[in-house]
Write a protein that holds these residues in place. Structure first.
Motif, PDB file in Angstrom:
ATOM      1  N   ASN A 204       2.320   0.832  -2.901  1.00 59.96           N
ATOM      2  CA  ASN A 204       2.667  -0.209  -2.910  1.00 59.96           C
ATOM      3  C   ASN A 204       2.122  -1.076  -0.677  1.00 59.96           C
ATOM      4  N   THR A 205       0.862  -1.870  -0.906  1.00 59.26           N
ATOM      5  CA  THR A 205       0.645  -1.788  -0.081  1.00 59.26           C
ATOM      6  C   THR A 205       1.140  -2.463   0.940  1.00 59.26           C
ATOM      7  N   THR A 206       1.911  -3.787   0.952  1.00 56.92           N
ATOM      8  CA  THR A 206       3.620  -4.551   1.258  1.00 56.92           C
ATOM      9  C   THR A 206       4.341  -3.722   1.938  1.00 56.92           C
ATOM     10  N   GLU A 207       4.686  -2.971   0.957  1.00 53.19           N
ATOM     11  CA  GLU A 207       5.903  -1.890   1.347  1.00 53.19           C
ATOM     12  C   GLU A 207       5.121  -0.589   2.483  1.00 53.19           C
ATOM     13  N   GLN A 208       3.831  -0.234   2.304  1.00 53.65           N
ATOM     14  CA  GLN A 208       3.029   0.499   2.923  1.00 53.65           C
ATOM     15  C   GLN A 208       3.110   0.199   4.489  1.00 53.65           C
ATOM     16  N   LEU A 209       2.451  -1.071   4.299  1.00 47.81           N
ATOM     17  CA  LEU A 209       1.903  -1.762   5.478  1.00 47.81           C
ATOM     18  C   LEU A 209       4.017  -2.187   6.765  1.00 47.81           C
ATOM     19  N   ASP A 210       4.311  -2.139   5.513  1.00 45.89           N
ATOM     20  CA  ASP A 210       6.070  -2.532   6.451  1.00 45.89           C
ATOM     21  C   ASP A 210       6.146  -1.323   7.067  1.00 45.89           C
ATOM     22  N   GLY A 211       6.346  -0.099   6.701  1.00 48.04           N
ATOM     23  CA  GLY A 211       6.396   0.945   6.885  1.00 48.04           C
ATOM     24  C   GLY A 211       6.109   1.527   8.071  1.00 48.04           C
ATOM     25  N   VAL A 212       4.790   0.830   8.445  1.00 49.19           N
ATOM     26  CA  VAL A 212       4.270   1.436   9.779  1.00 49.19           C
ATOM     27  C   VAL A 212       4.678   0.855  11.597  1.00 49.19           C
ATOM     28  N   PRO A 213       5.861   0.972  11.817  1.00 47.94           N
ATOM     29  CA  PRO A 213       6.509  -0.393  13.256  1.00 47.94           C
ATOM     30  C   PRO A 213       4.842  -0.575  13.915  1.00 47.94           C
ATOM     31  N   GLU A 214       3.428  -0.121  13.762  1.00 47.36           N
ATOM     32  CA  GLU A 214       3.093  -0.289  14.924  1.00 47.36           C
ATOM     33  C   GLU A 214       2.570  -1.833  14.267  1.00 47.36           C
ATOM     34  N   LEU A 215       2.167  -1.995  13.004  1.00 51.66           N
ATOM     35  CA  LEU A 215       2.032  -3.404  11.962  1.00 51.66           C
ATOM     36  C   LEU A 215       3.156  -3.966  11.493  1.00 51.66           C
ATOM     37  N   ALA A 216       3.954  -2.940  10.822  1.00 52.40           N
ATOM     38  CA  ALA A 216       4.940  -3.964  10.639  1.00 52.40           C
ATOM     39  C   ALA A 216       4.858  -5.825  10.722  1.00 52.40           C
TER      40      ALA A 216
ATOM     41  N   ALA B 284      -5.465   3.303   3.583  1.00 53.79           N
ATOM     42  CA  ALA B 284      -4.148   4.348   3.489  1.00 53.79           C
ATOM     43  C   ALA B 284      -4.387   5.139   3.713  1.00 53.79           C
ATOM     44  N   ARG B 285      -5.396   6.009   3.499  1.00 56.92           N
ATOM     45  CA  ARG B 285      -5.267   7.294   4.821  1.00 56.92           C
ATOM     46  C   ARG B 285      -4.707   7.304   5.527  1.00 56.92           C
ATOM     47  N   PHE B 286      -4.742   6.192   6.422  1.00 55.18           N
ATOM     48  CA  PHE B 286      -3.895   6.672   8.635  1.00 55.18           C
ATOM     49  C   PHE B 286      -2.337   6.271   8.154  1.00 55.18           C
ATOM     50  N   ILE B 287      -2.257   5.572   6.902  1.00 50.89           N
ATOM     51  CA  ILE B 287      -0.738   4.999   6.857  1.00 50.89           C
ATOM     52  C   ILE B 287      -0.141   5.748   6.234  1.00 50.89           C
ATOM     53  N   LEU B 288      -0.873   7.378   5.172  1.00 52.65           N
ATOM     54  CA  LEU B 288       0.159   7.756   4.570  1.00 52.65           C
ATOM     55  C   LEU B 288       0.070   9.018   6.054  1.00 52.65           C
ATOM     56  N   CYS B 289      -1.150   9.441   6.494  1.00 53.91           N
ATOM     57  CA  CYS B 289      -0.941  10.455   7.118  1.00 53.91           C
ATOM     58  C   CYS B 289       0.208  10.104   7.690  1.00 53.91           C
TER      59      CYS B 289
END
Length: 746
Positions: A422-434, A505-510
Motif C-alpha cells: 500500500n503506497t500511502t501506508e508505506q510512505l507514511d511509515g517513513v518518518p523522513e517523508l511522512a 519501494a526497495r529503499f522504503i522496505l529496507c
C-alpha cells in the motif's frame, strides 16, 4: 628565400602553398580575423545572449599553413593546443587551494541539500554503529578532524609508534579498529563427504574488501577469475579442487573471535591509523567550501537529527542467532498476475538458503539464523489505490493461481510470507517523508522524467463501478494504457509505472524493516550467510559504469544513510532511479557507505552482454540476456550436460534483466511440483496446452483429457532457463537434495 637540397634531390625549407582544387585555393586565399564573436544563451533569459570573442581556429590554421606548410602547420597546431592545456592545468595547480573544486560539467544539475557538518555526522554514526567493516579510506572532502573508533574492525598492530609516523594530511581518512579479531576460514568438504559443498559456517562474514581486490572491474579484474575466487573461498568446489598450493590470499570468509584465538587475523598487518589530526586550520574557511548545493534549494535545517549510534554486537556475542537490529529478510516487489517469474525466484530461495526444510521440526535453538522471504504484492496498477478488501482479494487470487498456491502450504509459512503493498501506508511509515510527500507533484519520477497521474473524475469511477453500457469496452481499451498496466506482458507493453514504483519501494522496505531487496528477475545461486554477516550497506555496479544498480540493495534499518537518501530524494522530486541515487551519494561523498560491489557477484553476464571481456568470458558465455531463455546452438550442449553446477558457479545470484514475457520452460510452462500440488498443475497444464492449440489453429480448442508426457515433447537442447527451473522443481518433488545435499522433509 633560401633552400637546402635534400639527399633525394628535392628541397627542404618553407614549402610553397599547394591547393588540390580551385575551391581550396579560394578558401585559403581569404584572410580571416584572429578573433570571432560567439553568442551564448543566458539561462533564464531567452531573449538575451552573452557575446564572447574567442580565437578563430581558421585564422590560426591559415597562419600555421602559410608559415610552416601543411604538415608542419598541423603539427604546430597540435603543439600549441598541448601547451595551452598544460598551461591551464599548471595555473590551476599553482593557484588553486585544495578546498576549491571545479564543477563537473555532466549535464546533470546538483542534488546536494546537506552541509558538510551533517555529512560528517552521517559518517560518524554509521562507523560507530559498526556499519563500515572496511579499511577503505574515507573521503578527504569530509574534513574529519579526528579518528573515529570502528567497532566492526579489529585493531591493527602498529609497526611504528605514532610519534614517528607522518600525519596523513589536514583530514583523517582512516578509522581506528576496536572490534573483535578475525579468523579467516579454509572452507571445503572433507572426504569422503564431497558430493555437496558444506553450508556456510553460521555467523561467518564475507570480507568484501578482499572480494573487491579480486573482482573490481575498475582494476581490470575478470568476472571469470572473480567467480573462481568466490567458489574456492566459499568451499563450493567440493571434491573438484584442481588448484594446488597455499591459498591464503583467496580466503575472504572470516569469523569474529572474542577470545583472540589463533588464526590468520587482520592484526598481522601494518597499522594505518594516524594520530589525531591537527593540520591546517579550517576555521577561517567556509565550512561548506567545495560542496555544490542544489540550485534553488536551501540547506537542510535543522541539522540532521540522528539517534544514538547502534551498539555493535558480533555474532558470537548474541543471545540468539538472529540479531533484531539486522533482520534477515529478503524483500521482493511484484505487480500484476502471479507468473513463473516470482515462482522461480521463490523456488531458488528454497533450493539455496538455510531455511531448515531438511528438518522435520525446526529447532528453537540453533546456531543459524533462519532467513525469511517477504514477497510484496501490488494488486493493481501502480497508480491505483487498494480497495478495503484488497488483502482478502489478494489471498483469494493467490490460492487460485497455480504458480502461487504451492507457497501457501503450511510447510512454508515461517519462511515465505505474502505482503500487501500500500503506497500511502508505506510512505507514511517513513518518518523522513511522512509529513511532506503529499506536497510533491508526482510519485513517479525516473531520472528526472516525471509521469503525472491525473485523478479520476467521480463520474468516471461511478460509471465504471456501476457497469455502464461502455464500461467493459472502456476497460478493455484502457487495459494496456500506461497508467493501467499490471505487469509487463511483452517488450512493447512494458509496465513502466510499476518499475518506477519499485525503485522507491526497495529503499522504503529496507529502511523500514531492514534486510535485502532483490528485483523479481533475480534467482538465488548460493547461500547468502556471509553477506548477511557484513553489516555494511551495499548494492552493485552498473556494468562498466561507476554507478549503482539497486537490483540488489542492502540498507540497515533506520540508518543515517537511509535518512540522507530519503531527505535528498524528497528535495529532488522523489527520484529513486539508480543513476540519480548514484549522484546523491557521489556529490555528498557518501559512496563509501553504500559499497558498490562488482556485478560479478549478482549479475555475472552483464559485462559480456555489453561486449566486455569476450576474450576470457565466464561460464556460461552470454552475449545477450535472451541467451538465458534461448541458449545459442553453439553452447546449448552445456546446460543439460553441466546442470546447475555449471551456471556462474560462485556468484550469489543471477539477474536476467526483465524478459517477463519469456517462459522459463516453453515445453512445460506450468508448475511441476509433483503429487503434492497436482491440482494446480492440472489447471496450469490445461491452460498452457489450450493456449498453444489456440495459437496454432486460431480456434478455441475443446476440452480434452489429460495427455501423457513423452520425451518427444521436449526440444532437443534444453535452455539454461529450463534446466534451472527443472532443477529447483525436482528438489520440491523430493527427487534430489538441494545445493547443499539436504533433502526436503514434508
Amino acid at each position: 628565400m633560401s633552400f637546402t637540397k635534400r639527399r633525394s634531390g628535392s628541397f627542404k625549407g618553407r614549402s610553397l602553398p599547394h591547393y588540390s582544387s580551385v575551391v581550396q585555393e579560394k578558401y585559403h586565399g581569404r584572410t580571416y580575423p584572429w578573433f570571432v564573436p560567439l553568442a551564448f544563451v543566458i539561462p533564464g533569459r531567452t531573449t538575451r545572449r552573452l557575446r564572447l570573442w574567442l580565437p578563430n581556429p581558421r585564422r590560426i590554421h591559415q597562419f600555421s599553413v602559410s608559415r610552416f606548410g601543411r604538415k608542419r602547420g598541423f603539427v604546430f597546431m597540435l603543439l600549441l593546443f598541448a601547451v595551452l592545456v598544460f598551461a591551464m592545468f599548471a595555473l590551476a595547480k599553482r593557484f588553486a587551494t585544495e578546498e576549491k573544486t571545479w564543477p563537473a560539467f555532466t549535464g546533470d544539475p546538483p542534488t546536494l541539500v546537506y552541509r558538510r557538518e551533517d555529512l560528517q555526522r552521517i559518517w560518524t554514526w554509521e562507523i560507530s554503529s559498526g556499519h563500515y567493516p572496511s579499511r577503505r579510506r574515507l573521503p578527504e572532502q569530509l574534513w574529519l578532524k579526528s579518528v573515529i573508533d570502528n567497532p566492526s574492525l579489529p585493531p591493527r598492530r602498529a609497526s611504528l609508534p605514532a610519534r614517528f609516523r607522518a600525519p596523513s594530511g589536514p583530514s583523517t581518512t582512516t578509522t581506528r579498529g576496536i572490534g573483535p579479531r578475525r579468523t579467516y576460514l579454509d572452507i571445503r568438504s572433507e572426504p569422503p563427504h564431497v558430493a555437496y559443498p558444506p553450508r556456510p559456517v553460521p555467523g561467518s562474514v564475507a570480507d568484501l574488501d578482499i572480494v573487491m581486490e579480486h573482482c573490481d572491474f575498475s582494476e581490470k579484474k575478470y568476472v571469470r577469475d572473480c567467480l573462481e575466487v568466490l567458489r574456492l573461498g566459499g568451499g563450493l568446489d567440493n571434491g573438484k579442487r584442481l588448484r594446488r598450493g597455499k591459498m591464503d590470499d583467496w580466503k575472504y570468509i572470516y569469523l569474529e573471535q572474542l577470545d583472540g584465538s589463533n588464526g590468520t587475523v587482520a592484526s598481522d598487518v601494518e597499522d594505518e591509523t594516524p594520530p589525531l589530526i591537527t593540520g591546517i586550520a579550517r576555521d577561517s574557511i567556509d565550512p561548506d567550501n567545495g560542496l555544490i548545493k542544489k540550485r534553488g534549494a536551501d540547506w537542510e535545517v535543522p541539522p540532521i537529527a540522528l539517534p544514538e549510534p547502534r551498539k555493535y554486537r558480533s555474532y558470537q556475542s548474541l543471545s540468539s542467532p538472529c540479531d533484531p537490529e539486522t533482520p534477515r529478510i529478503f524483500h521482493m516487489f511484484w505487480t500484476g498476475p502471479f507468473t513463473d517469474k516470482p515462482y522461480l525466484a521463490l523456488l531458488s530461495f528454497l533450493f539455496t538458503q538455510n531455511t531448515g526444510l531438511h528438518l522435520h521440526d525446526y529447532p528453537t535453538e540453533t546456531a543459524a539464523c533462519r532467513p525469511k522471504f517477504w514477497l510484496w504484492i501490488n494488486p493493481g496498477p501502480a497508480a491505483a489505490v487498494p480497495n478495503p478488501s484488497a488483502m482478502h482479494d489478494m489471498f483469494t487470487e493467490l490460492k487460485a493461481t497455480p504458480w502461487a498456491a504451492p507457497f501457501l502450504h503450511p510447510r512454508f509459512k515461517d519462511i515465505i510470507q505474502f505482503k500487501l503493498w500500500n503506497t500511502t501506508e508505506q510512505l507514511d511509515g517513513v518518518p523522513e517523508l511522512a509529513n511532506e510527500w503529499r506536497t510533491r507533484e508526482s510519485l513517479f519520477n525516473s531520472g528526472g522524467h516525471v509521469i503525472s497521474v491525473p485523478q479520476k473524475k467521480e463520474s468516471d469511477v461511478t460509471s465504471a463501478s456501476a457497469g455502464g453500457e461502455n464500461a467493459t469496452d472502456t476497460s478493455k481499451a484502457d487495459e494496456d494504457d500506461l497508467l493501467n498496466r499490471t505487469g509487463s506482458k511483452s517488450s512493447t507493453s512494458y509496465d513502466r509505472l510499476s518499475v518506477i514504483l519499485s525503485d522507491m519501494a526497495r529503499f522504503i522496505l529496507c529502511h523500514r524493516f531492514g534486510g535485502i531487496y532483490l528485483d523479481a528477475d533475480t534467482l538465488f545461486l548460493r547461500d547468502w550467510e556471509e553477506l548477511w554477516g557484513w553489516k555494511g550497506a551495499f548494492a552493485y555496479r552498473w556494468s562498466r559504469l561507476e554507478k549503482y544498480n539497486t537490483a540488489v540493495l542492502h540498507l540497515n534499518k533506520g540508518s543515517a544513510l537511509g535518512t540522507f537518501l530519503f531527505r535528498t530524494a524528497l528535495k529532488n522530486d522523489l527520484d529513486f532511479h539508480p543513476m540519480t541515487v548514484s549522484r546523491y551519494l557521489k556529490e555528498a561523498h557518501l559512496e563509501g557507505l553504500l559499497l558498490r560491489l562488482p556485478d560479478a557477484l549478482f549479475d555475472s553476464a552483464w559485462l559480456n552482454t555489453e561486449y566486455f571481456q569476450w576474450e576470457r568470458p565466464p561460464q556460461p558465455f552470454f552475449t545477450d540476456f535472451q541467451d538465458f531463455f534461448d541458449t545459442p546452438l553453439k553452447i546449448s550442449a552445456a546446460p543439460h550436460a553441466l546442470g546447475f553446477d555449471g551456471f556462474f558457479k560462485g556468484a550469489f545470484s543471477y539477474h536476467f534483466h526483465n524478459y517477463w514475457w519469456k517462459p522459463f520452460d516453453p515445453a512445460r510452462n506450468w508448475p511441476d511440483l509433483g503429487p503434492q500440488f497436482i491440482a494446480g498443475e492440472r489447471v496450469a497444464r490445461a491452460s498452457a496446452r489450450a493456449a498453444a492449440r489456440s495459437t496454432m489453429t486460431g480456434e478455441k480448442p475443446a476440452e480434452t483429457e489429460e495427455e501423457e508426457d513423452t520425451v518427444e515433447d521436449d526440444q532437443r537442447d534444453l535452455d539454461w532457463s529450463t534446466v534451472l527451473k527443472r532443477t529447483f522443481e525436482s528438489y520440491v518433488r523430493g527427487e534430489r537434495p538441494n545445493l547443499y545435499g539436504e533433502w526436503l522433509e514434508w
